[in-house]
Design a protein around this motif. Structure first.
Motif, PDB file in Angstrom:
ATOM      1  N   PRO A  17       0.831  -1.199   0.000  1.00 16.97           N
ATOM      2  CA  PRO A  17       0.000   0.000   0.000  1.00 16.97           C
ATOM      3  C   PRO A  17       0.866   1.250   0.000  1.00 16.97           C
ATOM      4  CG  PRO A  17       0.108  -0.911   2.178  1.00 16.97           C
ATOM      5  CD  PRO A  17       0.800  -1.893   1.262  1.00 16.97           C
ATOM      6  N   GLY A  18       0.324   2.327  -0.488  1.00 18.07           N
ATOM      7  CA  GLY A  18       1.066   3.569  -0.486  1.00 18.07           C
ATOM      8  C   GLY A  18       1.186   4.149   0.910  1.00 18.07           C
ATOM      9  N   VAL A  19       2.341   4.673   1.184  1.00 18.40           N
ATOM     10  CA  VAL A  19       2.557   5.411   2.420  1.00 18.40           C
ATOM     11  C   VAL A  19       2.543   6.879   2.011  1.00 18.40           C
ATOM     12  CG1 VAL A  19       4.216   5.936   4.253  1.00 18.40           C
ATOM     13  CG2 VAL A  19       3.895   3.589   3.499  1.00 18.40           C
ATOM     14  N   PRO A  20       1.760   7.696   2.672  1.00 17.32           N
ATOM     15  CA  PRO A  20       1.682   9.098   2.264  1.00 17.32           C
ATOM     16  C   PRO A  20       3.051   9.781   2.265  1.00 17.32           C
ATOM     17  CG  PRO A  20      -0.008   8.578   3.898  1.00 17.32           C
ATOM     18  CD  PRO A  20       0.910   7.392   3.823  1.00 17.32           C
ATOM     19  N   ALA A  21       3.280  10.594   1.246  1.00 21.31           N
ATOM     20  CA  ALA A  21       4.514  11.379   1.199  1.00 21.31           C
ATOM     21  C   ALA A  21       4.622  12.194   2.472  1.00 21.31           C
ATOM     22  CB  ALA A  21       4.505  12.293  -0.025  1.00 21.31           C
TER      23      ALA A  21
END
Length: 133
Positions: A11-15
């Motif tokens: 899953p993407g980790v927020p910038a």
């Protein structure tokens, strides 16, 4: 690899996500330890996260973390809100055989767990994953 015990795959980790870097390295690794830790630093940068603190223990990476001050400091930093997760060169460094305990901590804290390894993924380390809400 990026994982949360509550998520699937990568899953993407927020910038801008803040992380602590944790590594448990054998003393015999000497200068190669720098390369191992650098890989985790580079990975955090590649996924646009910020490493706000580093904790390195010199111990058996396959052993217990109970006596590892750096490990306890990394957990405490996340619990205190200093960071939103942990990045590590290998998931096994977070406590071999402790996947159930780590997943429970992760669920309580909501912490991200990231690794720069392509072979020692959270799933391979025994962390169950599911889609985040």
């Amino acid at each position: 690899m990026i994982s949360r015990a509550m998520q699937v795959e990568q899953p993407g980790v927020p910038a801008g996500t803040t992380l602590v870097l944790y590594a448990c390295l054998p003393a015999s690794l000497s200068d190669l330890a720098d390369t191992t830790v650098d890989a985790a630093r580079r990975y955090a940068k590649e996924v646009h996260c910020e490493v706000v603190a580093e904790f390195i223990d010199r111990a058996d990476p396959m052993g217990d973390r109970e006596g590892c001050l750096g490990w306890h400091n990394a957990l405490a930093a996340v619990e205190a809100g200093t960071a939103e997760g942990i990045v590590t060169p290998l998931m096994v460094m977070l406590g071999r055989g402790k996947a159930e305990h780590l997943a429970a901590w992760q669920k309580r804290s909501g912490a991200y767990l990231l690794t720069s390894s392509v072979i020692d993924t959270p799933t391979a380390s025994g962390l169950a994953t599911q889609e985040a809400a």
